[in-house]
Design a protein around this motif. Structure first.
Motif, PDB file in Angstrom:
ATOM      1  N   TYR A  33       8.928   4.946  14.754  1.00 20.18           N
ATOM      2  CA  TYR A  33       8.514   3.682  14.132  1.00 20.18           C
ATOM      3  C   TYR A  33       9.432   2.555  14.588  1.00 20.18           C
ATOM      4  N   ASP A  34      10.747   2.827  14.588  1.00 23.38           N
ATOM      5  CA  ASP A  34      11.702   1.785  14.981  1.00 23.38           C
ATOM      6  C   ASP A  34      11.500   1.374  16.441  1.00 23.38           C
ATOM      7  N   ARG A  37       8.408  -0.606  16.624  1.00 19.51           N
ATOM      8  CA  ARG A  37       8.593  -1.914  16.003  1.00 19.51           C
ATOM      9  C   ARG A  37       9.174  -2.912  16.994  1.00 19.51           C
ATOM     10  N   HIS A  78      -3.953  -1.635  13.467  1.00 21.98           N
ATOM     11  CA  HIS A  78      -3.259  -1.582  12.180  1.00 21.98           C
ATOM     12  C   HIS A  78      -2.659  -2.950  11.833  1.00 21.98           C
ATOM     13  N   ASP A  82      -3.803  -5.468   8.717  1.00 25.25           N
ATOM     14  CA  ASP A  82      -2.863  -5.535   7.588  1.00 25.25           C
ATOM     15  C   ASP A  82      -2.867  -6.946   6.986  1.00 25.25           C
ATOM     16  N   SER A  83      -3.128  -7.025   5.697  1.00 20.77           N
ATOM     17  CA  SER A  83      -3.243  -8.354   5.068  1.00 20.77           C
ATOM     18  C   SER A  83      -1.906  -9.095   5.018  1.00 20.77           C
ATOM     19  N   MET A 117     -10.649   8.737   4.310  1.00 23.63           N
ATOM     20  CA  MET A 117     -10.041   8.158   5.507  1.00 23.63           C
ATOM     21  C   MET A 117     -11.006   7.218   6.228  1.00 23.63           C
ATOM     22  N   TRP A 120     -11.107   3.740   4.551  1.00 20.20           N
ATOM     23  CA  TRP A 120     -10.061   2.769   4.889  1.00 20.20           C
ATOM     24  C   TRP A 120     -10.223   2.279   6.324  1.00 20.20           C
ATOM     25  N   ILE A 123     -12.804  -0.416   6.114  1.00 20.60           N
ATOM     26  CA  ILE A 123     -12.248  -1.671   5.590  1.00 20.60           C
ATOM     27  C   ILE A 123     -11.431  -2.384   6.676  1.00 20.60           C
TER      28      ILE A 123
END
Lengths: 406, 473
Positions: A33-34, A37, A78, A82-83, A117, A120, A123
């Protein structure tokens, strides 16, 4: 026990390996993840730079493409969905997804779902398509509004609220009318809609369902300044449903206008307590101190909320209500006496009377009588509080005065 | 049958009972962890799809009264209230109830928030100890401070309820620091479904000193470099993420934590407010509401969220921890005993058929079984029914079982929120298995003491000495 003993060690090893595996997964997941990121940050910086570039459109889109090309598709989707991603950035990412991989897979995902799943994913796809300005989005959102799943309906409501399109407002109004979702959430989106929606809401005032009329009256706060709307709201004071009457007078109290005060006056003795409370508040909002004599009787109302609303309204009207409130210190009703004393305290009138009295060389017996009355109405707590509020230099004099009055 | 034969038979059967119990508990925990993971993922997706701006700026967002019962919190209260007033939420009030403190707490508040005394004629819907004075802030009209005689936390909460104005109340602790978005995050599910969501709680982390500025910066959160506090934090993570998220999904959320509890006010009043008849008020209130609503077949939803909404101070001294956990154990036993009619009662749905049995198995039988495990293992070793390798292997199973549960909860937490720095995450992962050696024996003692106190009818609070104050001193 001995028959089980051979299994203990392998079981321990198994548990140990499971712990190592899960712990490694936690740490690995975080390391990945890092790393990701960092790439995402670079892409976001690239997108941000392109936003302010004066270069040609082509060159800007090339900068974005270069930044995003390093990221895998699920990550880009993603971030776009993402809101919490800034809207402009989400739009850049969504447009990139559409341009690079086409809209087809997203449209398929947004059309329907089976299972948690897929829901989502649906959405997320709806959000990306909405941001990308896909022409079919309105149809997909309309479909989502009619879905059985509350999460899908809720997402559609949010997305429609963000679209600067009259068709989206029409769908939201229709959803409000049909009650397909928590109506306060639909109303929230309509209240914040980027375009004026008064022409869509106004007809709802005549809807047969009271809850729809309630929301229509509430939502008109944004547009209530006009004479026609003001008149339409005022006509709701005779509505059979109490919540509609309450909404109408609340809105009129906020927007003002020629019919507002009369509507509040008409409802101040309504049989339903919360209508009375909002009628009083409306007069407070309108700062109609000249009508405070209609509010003061509510200090003795049988409902606590109405008494509280009356106090708030009188305080909102300001110190002009002093004379009218003073009359109620003699009321036969204990609530009214308490309420009057509290209003005088909160308006600073009690403190002013006390300070004026101790600063005068000659103490007016009329004032002493007034202080005695306030003390009797408010009780010892009110006077103790007054001593507590006084500056340390005058507090002993205030205490002495109160003792004398007692 | 000789003595030796009798002991062998006893140890043999005791061993079977203990390890059947332990493996049953592991199996239940594994199932709960799977359900909790699904719920965690759902909550994460739901949060990502939501519109925080609409919630934050809408006039239709339900207003909340934050009630802070506080007793002798002179050292913390100003920071706590400042942080509460800093909440990102459209409309709320903060009602601080001084429960007859003997330190200078009110003076601190008076100075910090320019309080002035007023008289307020409030509804005495719930009976409480006498209110001595009411103060409002000249600098922030959302703050009201009530000074009352000492009557315990439940009494202070009831007093706060009498003064609160809004439809929902958020009960918080006077010794915990809450994040700016705590209310916004927690009220999301309520706003979506206000008709049925009547109670809600969320994760409150454990720290040694909580009034530090850094509390919620994603990817930068540090944990105290204090193993004892870390073990407490891991325990809370396991309880909230492995258990309560699953309970919430399976509709038997049986404990809304007192450190952060959102309730619908009318429901609290309907059931008569918080009860002073129990050691703590939180779990009993949850049970009372569930019992009433399920009995009357009314819709009820009580939720637990995975979001970390604040940090509370965990005791750093063994004696303080024992005292705190003994109290928790006592209140669980008091509540389970009081509501025993709900056990296996179909009328109460998942609460009666799953929640209560789980509580009985894990929390009520737990202390007895844990003591029995220790005795059995020691006896088995002494009578050479086990050799050292087998003995250590059995201990290893338990060590790693707790380690697995800790790592799973850390996974859930990190995958959703990425709060911690990587090195802090590694530290917490590695500390997980230490639970059995360093922490569990203390807890077993505390639970046993809690059982004894329950049987003796002890209902005292046993307040522990604050870490921060000791450090400052």
């Amino acid at each position: 026990m001995t028959s089980w003993a051979p299994y203990f060690l392998p079981l321990c090893v198994l548990f140990g390996l499971a712990w190592i595996a899960i712990s490694a997964a936690v740490i690995l997941n975080r390391v990945l993840y890092d790393l990701l990121r960092r790439s995402v940050r670079a892409a976001q910086t690239g997108a941000e730079a392109s936003r302010f570039q004066t270069a040609s459109r082509r060159r800007r889109s090339r900068t974005i493409e270069e930044s995003l090309a390093r990221l895998p598709r699920p990550v880009i989707e993603h971030i776009a969905a993402d809101s919490t991603t800034p809207r402009w950035q989400a739009k850049v990412f969504a447009t990139y997804v559409r341009d690079r991989w086409g809209s087809e897979p997203l449209i398929n995902a947004a059309f329907t779902h089976k299972g948690e799943m897929e829901k989502w994913a649906r959405i997320a796809a709806l959000r990306i398509l909405a941001l990308g300005g896909e022409p079919i989005i309105m149809h997909l959102l309309q479909r989502a509004l009619n879905d059985d799943d509350r999460d899908v309906v809720g997402a559609a409501v949010i997305l429609l609220g963000r679209m600067n399109d009259p068709a989206a407002a029409r769908l939201l109004v229709d959803a409000l009318r049909r009650g397909v979702y928590t109506q306060s959430r639909i109303a929230t989106q309509l209240d914040r809609f980027p375009q004026p929606v008064v022409r869509l809401i106004r007809p709802l005032l005549g809807d047969p369902a009271p809850v729809v009329r309630f929301w229509a009256a509430t939502l008109l706060t944004r547009y209530g300044g006009g004479l026609e709307i003001n008149q339409a709201l005022a006509s709701l004071v005779d509505d059979v449903d109490a919540s509609v009457r309450k909404a109408a007078v609340e809105t009129l109290g906020k927007v003002g206008g020629p019919y507002a005060a009369q509507a509040a006056v008409d409802l101040i003795d309504d049989p339903v307590w919360y209508v009375r409370a909002h009628a009083a508040r409306a007069l407070g909002d309108l700062r109609r101190a000249d009508l405070c004599h209609l509010v003061t009787p509510l200090l003795a109302d049988r409902e606590w909320w109405v008494r509280a609303a009356a106090k708030e309204a009188l305080q909102a009207m300001g110190r002009q209500v002093e004379r009218e409130v003073l009359h109620h210190l003699d009321s036969t009703d204990a609530f009214a006496r308490n309420g009057a004393a509290e209003v005088l305290q909160n308006l600073g009138i009690v403190d002013a009377i006390l300070l004026d009295t101790i600063s005068d060389r000659w103490i007016d017996p009329g004032r002493i009588e007034l202080i005695r009355k306030i003390m009797a109405a408010g009780g010892p707590g009110l006077m103790q509080a007054a001593i507590g509020r006084a500056e340390p230099s005058v507090a002993p004099a205030v205490a002495e005065l109160l003792e004398r009055a007692a | 049958m000789g003595v030796e034969s009798f002991v062998h038979t006893f140890v043999y059967w005791s061993f079977i009972v203990c390890f059947s119990y332990l493996f049953l508990l592991y199996a239940i925990t594994a199932v709960l962890a799977v359900v909790a993971s699904v719920e965690n993922l759902t909550r994460k997706c739901d949060a990502q799809a939501d519109d925080y701006d609409a919630l934050l700026y809408s006039r239709f967002t339900i207003p909340v009264s934050v009630i802070v019962p506080a007793y002798n919190e002179q050292g913390m209260i100003a920071t706590v209230v400042r942080r509460l007033l800093d909440f990102e939420y459209p409309e709320f009030e903060v009602v601080v109830v001084n429960d007859g403190s003997t330190d200078g707490m009110v003076e601190v508040l008076e100075k910090e928030f320019a309080l002035e005394s007023i008289e307020r004629y409030y509804r005495k819907t719930l009976q409480t100890k006498r209110v001595r004075a009411v103060y409002r802030s000249k600098t922030d009209p959302r703050l009201i401070v009530i000074d009352k005689e000492n009557g315990g936390k439940a009494d202070a909460l009831n007093c706060g309820l009498n003064f609160s104005r809004y439809r929902y109340v958020c009960c918080v602790d006077g010794d915990s620091i809450y994040h700016r978005q705590a209310l916004l995050v927690a009220m999301r599910p309520v706003v979506k479904d206000p008709a049925t969501v009547i109670g809600l709680t969320s994760l409150v982390a454990v720290g040694r000193v909580v009034d530090s500025e850094d509390t919620q910066t994603v990817g930068h959160k540090e944990v105290d470099h204090h193993v004892w506090t870390n073990l407490q934090h891991l325990e809370i993570l396991r309880a909230f993420l492995n258990n309560r998220l699953a309970w919430s999904r399976m509709q038997f959320m049986i404990c809304v934590s007192g450190a952060f509890a959102i309730w619908r006010r009318d429901v609290l009043l309907e059931v008569g407010g918080f009860s002073s008849d129990f050691t703590c008020e939180d779990i009993e209130m949850t049970f009372r509401i569930l019992e009433k609503f399920l009995r009357e077949r009314r819709p009820v939803k009580i939720l637990s969220l995975p979001d970390m909404v604040g940090t509370t101070e965990g005791p750093e001294r063994v004696a303080s921890l024992i005292s705190q956990r003994a109290r928790w154990q006592r209140v669980i036993l008091e509540t389970v005993w009081h509501y025993r009619r709900m056990l296996f009662n179909r009328r109460y749905g998942a609460v009666g058929l799953l929640g209560m049995p789980y509580l009985v198995i894990s929390e009520c039988l737990g202390p007895f079984m844990e003591v029995l495990v220790i005795v059995t293992l020691a006896a088995a070793l002494a009578f050479q029914l086990l050799n050292w390798t087998e003995f250590l292997a059995l201990l290893g199973i338990q060590v790693f079982a707790v380690g697995i549960m800790s790592s799973v909860s850390l996974w859930m937490n990190d995958a959703s929120f990425r709060y911690y720095r990587l090195r802090e995450l590694v530290r917490l992962v590695l500390i997980g298995p230490l639970d059995l050696c360093c922490y569990r024996p203390v807890l077993i003692y505390a639970y046993a003491r809690g059982v004894v106190e329950f049987l003796c009818g002890d209902k005292r609070w046993h307040r522990f000495e604050r870490n921060a104050r000791r450090t400052a001193a």
